[in-house]
Design a protein around this motif. Structure first.
Motif: not given
Length: 894
Positions: A117-123, A236-242, A376-378
């Motif tokens: 699916g969609v990967p996590l992280g910036g460029i 280098p980060v991703g957010m998970f908003v539940w 909210e989890i980072a």
């Protein structure tokens, strides 16, 4: 409203129903709109921002077709390939004996896993690939190197408690059964039929219906990949908003926990020396609390950082360390007791050899009856300094410009993400909504154009700081010191950075969305083009001796991460690419195309001497003086197993287009002598193109006498594609010829290949049979099909263009499950080649062509309106005419 009884969601998933089918729509309707518990059904406010468009499947989805890369050449193809196979095998064994990986591993090729699916992280700062079922499963922490491991310890856990403090439900939010390597005390196996995934890069959504508890969870994953944003996009980060919906008649306490272990799932995870620490920071709203895991991977320092926001109504807790190979009962029972983790201080003892360490964070919120809450989890990671395999130079990642303290960078990035993700989403939606809300664009395209963009971050990309050398200062207008140096792989398997013949197709995404990265890449290529590397080597296709690179030859690539990229270019060793016929021309065409976007005269002035030098080198390829360059009976261009003799449709299309843009650039720079020289060469080449290659219906493949020279090549208008979309104001290719070619390609290469449902095959014989002269002639290249579709759209064949490309999307994402690792090539059946490939980014040229077509229609409507009115019609040379027709730039972020 679709009731659960109306649709069997499990059956739909097993049958592999396409995402856009009525069955899948019904599945989506059930999961999203059917409120669990006691038959109550109603719509809630879409606080999770769940989109109408995207790639959607239930978590128990099965794809209807499974393919692999076990490609066997046909007997007739073997004579020209057998010497290459033998030489490659010798090279492979020698390279392995030296402890290195070959830049292309043809012995142990990867097969797609039908899971991503969609990967996590910036460029450019490393990525973590995710499965659509929730796995953390593809790691690119070491630059340019992929590790394919599903790490079972990296999970989300939900805990539900009633007002009396009783734990009603606790489960790992994974459809996988119990792990064989530990964590046996955890409750696994969430029903995939009760969950739905939607991917719309750079975000994704997963909906979990816990019907027996009347609770619905919607996890929104966000990565800060934002056009024209050169700070946040490299993080280098991703957010998970539940978003948590409580459909009970009484309150519930719901906890969401994230567990994460050291390493990437490889044996190196047990090397020891891993330690953790807890931390907290004040935020603009509330406080961030979390854990950092310190470790070393291949001698590179790496920190994972988990953080959760604590605020009124949401408590945060953490676990600083547990054994992910053990039963996991300490964490599981801790959560089950009160829905929180016992927030101990981190143990200071580092892991010993053979040990691993996992950490966890938890957010617990109290939710009233028929109300919703949010956790909210980072997840951030920090590898600020990198070296490649040869360890010659230490590079610094771009994000360290803002987060440079190694001891605290991971914590600061995670805190910044918690504070900034709402702004990121506004910027993402402002960029995407004009496309998503355009009723004239097909729904499948709205999914494809964004999801194919995954490769910008998850294509092994690196985004590095560039510090000019005191001995060789850069000109003031060189933007690399400001915007950094960017590189991405040709493929997850073809491990070469910035493969230029392929980037030519993919570069539309960069120039439209991150133009400064395209400009930086071009400055790099210009710098290396004029240099030479006379290191001797043997080329594998013919066994001929040569050197690594000659001067004034555009490099094929800027190196292999298993060697020393940015220093030793041209890792590719199959052919002597200093004599390839397309690379120099593609550089010139990109310079012109980029100028129509940048309108930066300094940039054009800097590139002009390089353009002249590479074109002068190309003049030598016209050996008979007819005005056209000749191929040399080799696969001396991007189709590197498809041999061309003499003038060829592909290379001469590029040649004529390059001559045309040289005239345009010389005119703008007021270089009259060069303008005259190239104008004369263009006039001669145009005549020869028609005389030698045009057969009345299409441009022949090449000029040899063999039957395959009459092949109908899908990419024969490649030069026209670039010229037209760049807004060149001159007609280089005859309009009637272009129309004839496009109609023939649609009839033959598209409609007669797999019933018109798999794009445009590269080569088709005039009798309607597939050209099987070589392996590549019988392949369909995804990026080439997207480019052909863009040309059709630009030329007014809008329906045919979208239909041509639709077959590719339906095959890759819905039939064979290769989404988010789109291959370079598909065969008519059973096979594909080169997973996770760069070229499909050319889909952005389709959107650019679509915008150009709309502008042309607008201009025509305006002229018609003016002609019917008393006011005079503005000329096409006026400011209005230029804005509507000739300006090729498009700010798709607005």
């Amino acid at each position: 409203m679709v009731k659960p009884a109306d649709v069997d969601v499990v059956d739909a998933g097993k049958k592999g129903a396409p995402a856009g089918s009525p069955v899948m729509a019904a599945c989506e309707e059930e999961v999203l709109l059917s409120v669990p518990g006691e038959g109550v059904e109603r719509k809630l406010e879409n606080v999770s921002r769940f989109p109408r468009h995207g790639w959607k499947v239930p978590l128990d989805h099965r794809f209807p077709e499974k393919r692999n890369q076990r490609i066997r050449p046909r007997i007739a193809q073997l004579p020209q390939l057998m010497p290459l196979f033998v030489r490659y095998l010798v090279y492979y064994m020698y390279t392995r004996a030296q402890g290195r990986k070959p830049w292309i591993d043809c012995i142990t090729m990867m097969n797609g896993k039908q899971m991503y699916g969609v990967p996590l992280g910036g460029i450019g700062s490393g990525t973590i690939g995710r499965g659509f079922r929730g796995e953390f499963c593809r790691y690119q922490m070491v630059p340019g190197i992929y590790e394919y491991h599903t790490v079972m310890a990296n999970q989300f856990i939900v805990t539900i408690r009633d007002p009396k403090g009783n734990t009603l439900y606790q489960k790992v939010l994974s459809v996988h059964s119990k792990s064989k390597k530990g964590l046996g005390s955890w409750d696994w196996g969430f029903s995939g039929a009760d969950a739905l995934y939607c991917g719309l890069y750079p975000r994704s959504w997963t909906v979990y219906n816990i019907k027996e508890q009347s609770i619905r969870l919607i996890c929104r994953q966000i990565s800060p990949v934002i056009p024209h944003n050169y700070k946040d996009s490299c993080l280098p980060v991703g957010m998970f908003v539940w978003n948590i919906e409580n459909h009970n008649s009484e309150p519930r306490d719901v906890s969401i926990s994230l567990t994460f272990k050291n390493g990437t799932g490889s044996s190196e995870d047990k090397n020891g020396e891993c330690w953790s620490e807890v931390w907290e920071r004040n935020l603009e709203e509330g406080k961030a609390k979390g854990v950092v895991l310190h470790q070393t991977i291949r001698s590179l320092n790496l920190r994972y950082c988990l953080a959760v926001r604590e605020k009124p109504g949401v408590s945060a807790s953490h676990c600083p360390g547990f054994n992910p190979t053990g039963p996991g009962d300490s964490v599981w029972n801790d959560l089950k007791m009160d829905g929180e983790l016992e927030s101990k201080e981190a143990p200071l003892i580092k892991t010993r050899k053979g040990e691993e360490r996992a950490v966890a964070v938890c957010g617990k919120c109290s939710i009233g009856a028929n109300k919703s809450g949010m956790v909210e989890i980072a997840l951030a990671w920090d590898m600020p300094q990198i070296v490649f395999k040869s360890r010659g130079i230490t590079h610094t990642r771009r994000y360290t410009r803002w987060f440079g303290d190694e001891q605290t960078a991971a914590q600061e990035i995670a805190s910044y993400a918690l504070d900034s993700y709402k702004r990121w989403e506004v910027e993402i939606e402002n960029w995407q909504n004009p496309i998503l809300q355009d009723k004239d664009l097909p729904d499948w395209f709205k999914s494809a154009i964004f999801n194919e963009l995954y490769f910008i971050s998850d294509g092994g990309s690196v985004w590095l700081e560039m510090t000019p050398s005191p001995n060789t200062p850069l000109p003031a207008y060189d933007t690399r010191p400001e915007y950094g140096r960017f590189a991405y792989l040709e493929s997850h398997e073809y491990r070469m950075y910035n493969t230029y013949d392929v980037h030519f197709y993919a570069s539309w995404a960069l120039v439209m969305l991150w133009p400064e990265l395209q400009k930086s890449l071009q400055y790099d290529m210009a710098q290396w083009t004029t240099s030479a590397d006379l290191t001797p080597r043997t080329h594998l296709f013919r066994g001929n001796k040569g050197v690594r690179k000659l001067a004034n030859a555009v490099p094929h690539d800027i190196g292999d991460p298993e060697d020393e990229p940015f220093v030793r270019v041209n890792a590719y060793q199959i052919h002597d690419i200093s004599y390839w016929k397309d690379l120099n021309l593609k550089f010139v065409l990109q310079v012109y195309r980029d100028h129509t976007f940048f309108h930066d005269l300094d940039h054009l002035t800097h590139m002009w001497p390089v353009c002249r030098a590479v074109m002068d080198r190309c003049f030598a390829y016209d050996r008979d003086g007819d005005g056209l360059i000749e191929n040399e009976g080799q696969a001396d261009q991007t189709y590197d197993s498809w041999v061309m003799h003499g003038p060829s449709a592909y290379c001469c299309s590029l040649w004529v287009a390059a001559l045309a843009v040289m005239v345009e650039m010389a005119s703008e720079l007021k270089d009259e002598a060069e303008e005259k020289k190239f104008a004369e060469a263009l006039a001669k080449a145009r005549v020869a193109l028609q005389e030698k290659l045009w057969n009345g219906k299409y441009y022949k493949f090449d000029c040899c006498d063999a039957p395959h020279s009459h092949s109908i090549m899908a990419d024969q208008l490649v030069g026209h594609w670039y010229l037209s979309l760049s807004g060149a104001g001159v007609e280089v290719f005859r309009r009637d010829c272009v129309k004839s070619v496009l109609e023939l390609l649609y009839e033959y290469n598209v409609q007669r290949f797999n019933n018109g449902e798999m794009g445009a095959v590269n080569g088709m014989n005039p009798d309607g049979s597939i050209d099987r002269y070589t392996m590549q002639s019988e392949e369909m290249w995804v990026g080439v099909t997207y480019g052909l579709a863009a040309t059709m759209i630009y030329e007014g064949m809008v329906e045919q263009g979208f239909k041509t490309a639709e077959g590719v999307y339906r095959t890759v994402y819905e039939k064979i499950g290769q989404g988010f690792e789109t291959p370079e090539a598909l065969y008519g059946e059973h096979k594909y080649r080169a997973i996770g490939y760069m070229r499909p980014l050319s889909i952005w040229s389709m959107y650019h062509a679509y915008l150009q077509q709309k502008r042309r229609k607008m201009a025509e409507a305006c002229q018609k309106s003016y002609s019917n009115a008393s006011s005079p019609v503005p000329s096409m040379g006026s400011e209005e005419g230029v804005n509507l027709v000739q300006d090729s730039s498009s700010d798709v972020s607005k």
